[in-house]
Write a protein that holds these residues in place. Structure first.
Motif, PDB file in Angstrom:
ATOM      1  N   LEU A   1       0.840  -1.192   0.000  1.00  0.00           N
ATOM      2  CA  LEU A   1       0.000   0.000   0.000  1.00  0.00           C
ATOM      3  C   LEU A   1       0.878   1.245   0.000  1.00  0.00           C
ATOM      4  CD1 LEU A   1      -2.697  -0.956   2.671  1.00  0.00           C
ATOM      5  CD2 LEU A   1      -2.626  -1.515   0.232  1.00  0.00           C
ATOM      6  N   SER A   2       0.409   2.261  -0.697  1.00  0.00           N
ATOM      7  CA  SER A   2       1.119   3.540  -0.744  1.00  0.00           C
ATOM      8  C   SER A   2       0.188   4.649  -0.268  1.00  0.00           C
ATOM      9  CB  SER A   2       1.574   3.856  -2.173  1.00  0.00           C
ATOM     10  OG  SER A   2       2.413   2.843  -2.680  1.00  0.00           O
ATOM     11  N   CYS A   3       0.761   5.655   0.349  1.00  0.00           N
ATOM     12  CA  CYS A   3       0.006   6.823   0.790  1.00  0.00           C
ATOM     13  C   CYS A   3       0.812   8.062   0.436  1.00  0.00           C
ATOM     14  CB  CYS A   3      -0.250   6.762   2.289  1.00  0.00           C
ATOM     15  SG  CYS A   3      -0.946   8.293   2.977  1.00  0.00           S
ATOM     16  N   VAL A   4       0.253   8.872  -0.449  1.00  0.00           N
ATOM     17  CA  VAL A   4       0.913  10.108  -0.870  1.00  0.00           C
ATOM     18  C   VAL A   4       0.257  11.279  -0.153  1.00  0.00           C
ATOM     19  CG1 VAL A   4       1.530  11.576  -2.794  1.00  0.00           C
ATOM     20  CG2 VAL A   4       1.424   9.103  -3.115  1.00  0.00           C
ATOM     21  N   ALA A   5       1.083  12.104   0.479  1.00  0.00           N
ATOM     22  CA  ALA A   5       0.589  13.294   1.173  1.00  0.00           C
ATOM     23  C   ALA A   5       0.749  14.525   0.284  1.00  0.00           C
ATOM     24  CB  ALA A   5       1.349  13.498   2.474  1.00  0.00           C
TER      25      ALA A   5
ATOM     26  N   ASP B   1       9.318   7.445   2.029  1.00  0.00           N
ATOM     27  CA  ASP B   1      10.207   8.118   1.101  1.00  0.00           C
ATOM     28  C   ASP B   1       9.895   9.604   1.216  1.00  0.00           C
ATOM     29  OD1 ASP B   1      11.487   9.268  -1.084  1.00  0.00           O
ATOM     30  OD2 ASP B   1      11.197   7.526  -2.354  1.00  0.00           O
ATOM     31  N   ASP B   2      10.700  10.305   1.973  1.00  0.00           N
ATOM     32  CA  ASP B   2      10.423  11.716   2.239  1.00  0.00           C
ATOM     33  C   ASP B   2      10.454  12.546   0.950  1.00  0.00           C
ATOM     34  OD1 ASP B   2      12.027  12.013   5.541  1.00  0.00           O
ATOM     35  OD2 ASP B   2      10.255  10.942   4.836  1.00  0.00           O
ATOM     36  N   ALA B   3      11.306  12.171   0.019  1.00  0.00           N
ATOM     37  CA  ALA B   3      11.410  12.928  -1.231  1.00  0.00           C
ATOM     38  C   ALA B   3      10.126  12.845  -2.050  1.00  0.00           C
ATOM     39  CB  ALA B   3      12.588  12.428  -2.048  1.00  0.00           C
ATOM     40  N   LYS B   4       9.393  11.748  -1.869  1.00  0.00           N
ATOM     41  CA  LYS B   4       8.147  11.551  -2.607  1.00  0.00           C
ATOM     42  C   LYS B   4       6.921  11.828  -1.742  1.00  0.00           C
ATOM     43  CE  LYS B   4      10.033   8.097  -5.789  1.00  0.00           C
ATOM     44  NZ  LYS B   4       9.895   6.710  -6.314  1.00  0.00           N
ATOM     45  N   ASN B   5       7.147  12.238  -0.487  1.00  0.00           N
ATOM     46  CA  ASN B   5       6.029  12.480   0.438  1.00  0.00           C
ATOM     47  C   ASN B   5       5.109  11.266   0.526  1.00  0.00           C
ATOM     48  OD1 ASN B   5       6.876  15.106   1.104  1.00  0.00           O
ATOM     49  ND2 ASN B   5       5.837  15.954  -0.687  1.00  0.00           N
ATOM     50  N   THR B   6       5.714  10.101   0.599  1.00  0.00           N
ATOM     51  CA  THR B   6       4.966   8.852   0.518  1.00  0.00           C
ATOM     52  C   THR B   6       5.365   7.915   1.652  1.00  0.00           C
ATOM     53  OG1 THR B   6       4.814   9.049  -1.887  1.00  0.00           O
ATOM     54  CG2 THR B   6       4.407   6.872  -0.945  1.00  0.00           C
ATOM     55  N   VAL B   7       4.360   7.254   2.207  1.00  0.00           N
ATOM     56  CA  VAL B   7       4.552   6.197   3.189  1.00  0.00           C
ATOM     57  C   VAL B   7       3.999   4.907   2.606  1.00  0.00           C
ATOM     58  CG1 VAL B   7       3.927   5.373   5.482  1.00  0.00           C
ATOM     59  CG2 VAL B   7       4.462   7.765   5.138  1.00  0.00           C
ATOM     60  N   TYR B   8       4.681   3.827   2.882  1.00  0.00           N
ATOM     61  CA  TYR B   8       4.290   2.523   2.348  1.00  0.00           C
ATOM     62  C   TYR B   8       4.079   1.534   3.501  1.00  0.00           C
ATOM     63  CZ  TYR B   8       6.718   4.520  -1.714  1.00  0.00           C
ATOM     64  OH  TYR B   8       7.146   5.337  -2.732  1.00  0.00           O
TER      65      TYR B   8
ATOM     66  N   VAL C   1     -10.504  -2.455   5.578  1.00  0.00           N
ATOM     67  CA  VAL C   1     -10.188  -1.196   4.908  1.00  0.00           C
ATOM     68  C   VAL C   1      -8.972  -0.605   5.618  1.00  0.00           C
ATOM     69  CG1 VAL C   1     -10.978   1.105   4.293  1.00  0.00           C
ATOM     70  CG2 VAL C   1     -12.588  -0.814   4.258  1.00  0.00           C
ATOM     71  N   TYR C   2      -7.964  -0.291   4.862  1.00  0.00           N
ATOM     72  CA  TYR C   2      -6.713   0.246   5.407  1.00  0.00           C
ATOM     73  C   TYR C   2      -6.676   1.752   5.186  1.00  0.00           C
ATOM     74  CZ  TYR C   2      -4.886  -4.411   6.265  1.00  0.00           C
ATOM     75  OH  TYR C   2      -4.706  -5.680   6.770  1.00  0.00           O
ATOM     76  N   TYR C   3      -6.381   2.469   6.272  1.00  0.00           N
ATOM     77  CA  TYR C   3      -6.376   3.924   6.244  1.00  0.00           C
ATOM     78  C   TYR C   3      -4.977   4.461   6.513  1.00  0.00           C
ATOM     79  CZ  TYR C   3     -11.451   3.561   6.691  1.00  0.00           C
ATOM     80  OH  TYR C   3     -12.784   3.269   6.501  1.00  0.00           O
ATOM     81  N   CYS C   4      -4.584   5.406   5.702  1.00  0.00           N
ATOM     82  CA  CYS C   4      -3.350   6.137   5.963  1.00  0.00           C
ATOM     83  C   CYS C   4      -3.616   7.171   7.049  1.00  0.00           C
ATOM     84  CB  CYS C   4      -2.882   6.828   4.685  1.00  0.00           C
ATOM     85  SG  CYS C   4      -1.335   7.733   4.845  1.00  0.00           S
ATOM     86  N   TYR C   5      -2.620   7.382   7.895  1.00  0.00           N
ATOM     87  CA  TYR C   5      -2.760   8.265   9.060  1.00  0.00           C
ATOM     88  C   TYR C   5      -1.544   9.173   9.149  1.00  0.00           C
ATOM     89  CZ  TYR C   5      -2.106   9.318  14.061  1.00  0.00           C
ATOM     90  OH  TYR C   5      -1.867   9.938  15.264  1.00  0.00           O
ATOM     91  N   ALA C   6      -1.791  10.429   9.487  1.00  0.00           N
ATOM     92  CA  ALA C   6      -0.704  11.371   9.727  1.00  0.00           C
ATOM     93  C   ALA C   6      -1.021  12.152  10.994  1.00  0.00           C
ATOM     94  CB  ALA C   6      -0.539  12.318   8.549  1.00  0.00           C
ATOM     95  N   ARG C   7      -0.031  12.284  11.848  1.00  0.00           N
ATOM     96  CA  ARG C   7      -0.234  12.992  13.109  1.00  0.00           C
ATOM     97  C   ARG C   7       0.522  14.319  13.076  1.00  0.00           C
ATOM     98  NH1 ARG C   7       1.906   9.668  17.600  1.00  0.00           N
ATOM     99  NH2 ARG C   7       3.846  10.838  17.402  1.00  0.00           N
TER     100      ARG C   7
END
Length: 114
Positions: A20-24, A72-79, A92-98
Protein backbone atom coordinates in the motif's frame (compact mmCIF):
# COMPACT_ATOMS: atom_id res chain seq x y z
CA UNK A 1 -6.50 20.92 4.51
CA UNK A 2 -4.25 17.86 4.31
CA UNK A 3 -4.93 15.20 1.72
CA UNK A 4 -3.68 11.65 2.06
CA UNK A 5 -4.29 9.41 -0.94
CA UNK A 6 -3.94 5.65 -0.58
CA UNK A 7 -3.48 3.10 -3.33
CA UNK A 8 -2.48 -0.52 -3.74
CA UNK A 9 -5.38 -2.38 -2.18
CA UNK A 10 -7.13 -5.29 -3.81
CA UNK A 11 -7.91 -8.98 -3.68
CA UNK A 12 -5.11 -11.40 -2.86
CA UNK A 13 -4.93 -15.07 -1.93
CA UNK A 14 -3.79 -16.18 1.51
CA UNK A 15 -0.03 -16.17 1.69
CA UNK A 16 0.21 -13.43 -0.92
CA UNK A 17 1.62 -9.93 -0.73
CA UNK A 18 0.48 -6.37 -1.33
CA UNK A 19 2.12 -2.98 -0.97
CA UNK A 20 0.00 0.00 0.00
CA UNK A 21 1.12 3.54 -0.74
CA UNK A 22 0.01 6.82 0.79
CA UNK A 23 0.91 10.11 -0.87
CA UNK A 24 0.59 13.29 1.17
CA UNK A 25 -0.09 16.72 -0.29
CA UNK A 26 2.76 18.27 1.67
CA UNK A 27 6.17 17.47 3.14
CA UNK A 28 5.66 14.43 5.35
CA UNK A 29 8.41 15.57 7.70
CA UNK A 30 5.93 18.21 8.85
CA UNK A 31 4.06 15.39 10.59
CA UNK A 32 5.22 13.85 13.86
CA UNK A 33 4.30 10.40 12.62
CA UNK A 34 2.67 8.59 9.75
CA UNK A 35 1.36 5.12 9.35
CA UNK A 36 -1.51 2.80 8.77
CA UNK A 37 -4.67 1.73 10.58
CA UNK A 38 -7.29 -0.77 9.49
CA UNK A 39 -10.93 -1.47 10.18
CA UNK A 40 -12.62 -4.78 9.56
CA UNK A 41 -16.42 -5.10 9.36
CA UNK A 42 -17.97 -4.91 12.82
CA UNK A 43 -14.66 -4.06 14.49
CA UNK A 44 -12.97 -0.93 15.74
CA UNK A 45 -10.23 0.79 13.80
CA UNK A 46 -6.85 -0.51 14.94
CA UNK A 47 -3.24 0.44 14.52
CA UNK A 48 -1.30 -1.56 11.94
CA UNK A 49 2.06 0.19 11.78
CA UNK A 50 3.50 3.61 12.39
CA UNK A 51 6.77 5.40 11.71
CA UNK A 52 8.14 8.70 13.04
CA UNK A 53 10.60 11.25 11.69
CA UNK A 54 13.24 9.84 14.03
CA UNK A 55 12.93 6.42 12.48
CA UNK A 56 10.95 4.80 15.27
CA UNK A 57 8.49 2.16 14.08
CA UNK A 58 5.77 0.26 15.88
CA UNK A 59 3.62 -2.63 14.74
CA UNK A 60 0.52 -4.38 15.91
CA UNK A 61 1.36 -7.79 17.36
CA UNK A 62 -0.83 -9.43 14.72
CA UNK A 63 1.33 -8.10 11.84
CA UNK A 64 4.78 -8.11 13.44
CA UNK A 65 7.23 -9.92 11.19
CA UNK A 66 4.87 -9.88 8.20
CA UNK A 67 4.33 -6.17 7.53
CA UNK A 68 6.97 -3.48 7.03
CA UNK A 69 6.28 0.26 7.11
CA UNK A 70 8.61 2.59 5.25
CA UNK A 71 8.73 6.12 3.95
CA UNK A 72 10.21 8.12 1.10
CA UNK A 73 10.42 11.72 2.24
CA UNK A 74 11.41 12.93 -1.23
CA UNK A 75 8.15 11.55 -2.61
CA UNK A 76 6.03 12.48 0.44
CA UNK A 77 4.97 8.85 0.52
CA UNK A 78 4.55 6.20 3.19
CA UNK A 79 4.29 2.52 2.35
CA UNK A 80 3.36 -0.69 4.05
CA UNK A 81 4.61 -3.93 2.56
CA UNK A 82 2.29 -6.74 3.58
CA UNK A 83 3.55 -10.30 3.21
CA UNK A 84 2.12 -13.68 4.20
CA UNK A 85 -1.36 -12.20 4.18
CA UNK A 86 -4.10 -13.98 6.08
CA UNK A 87 -7.89 -13.83 5.74
CA UNK A 88 -8.01 -11.97 9.06
CA UNK A 89 -6.02 -9.15 7.45
CA UNK A 90 -9.09 -8.33 5.37
CA UNK A 91 -10.09 -4.75 6.17
CA UNK A 92 -10.19 -1.20 4.91
CA UNK A 93 -6.71 0.25 5.41
CA UNK A 94 -6.38 3.92 6.24
CA UNK A 95 -3.35 6.14 5.96
CA UNK A 96 -2.76 8.26 9.06
CA UNK A 97 -0.70 11.37 9.73
CA UNK A 98 -0.23 12.99 13.11
CA UNK A 99 0.32 16.71 13.19
CA UNK A 100 -1.49 19.30 15.28
CA UNK A 101 -4.47 17.07 14.61
CA UNK A 102 -4.87 13.64 13.09
CA UNK A 103 -5.37 13.31 9.36
CA UNK A 104 -6.86 10.33 7.57
CA UNK A 105 -6.99 9.06 4.02
CA UNK A 106 -10.15 7.79 2.41
CA UNK A 107 -9.19 4.14 2.85
CA UNK A 108 -8.36 1.29 0.51
CA UNK A 109 -9.91 -2.17 0.66
CA UNK A 110 -7.70 -5.21 1.19
CA UNK A 111 -9.39 -8.59 0.81
CA UNK A 112 -7.52 -11.81 1.51
CA UNK A 113 -9.46 -14.77 0.20
CA UNK A 114 -9.06 -17.87 -1.89
Amino acid sequence: QVQLVESGGGLVQPGGSLRLSCVACRNIRSFDAMGWYRQAPGKQRELVAITTNSGYTNYADSVQGRFTVSRDDAKNTVYVQMNSLKPEDTAVYYCYARGVVAYWGQGTQVTVSS
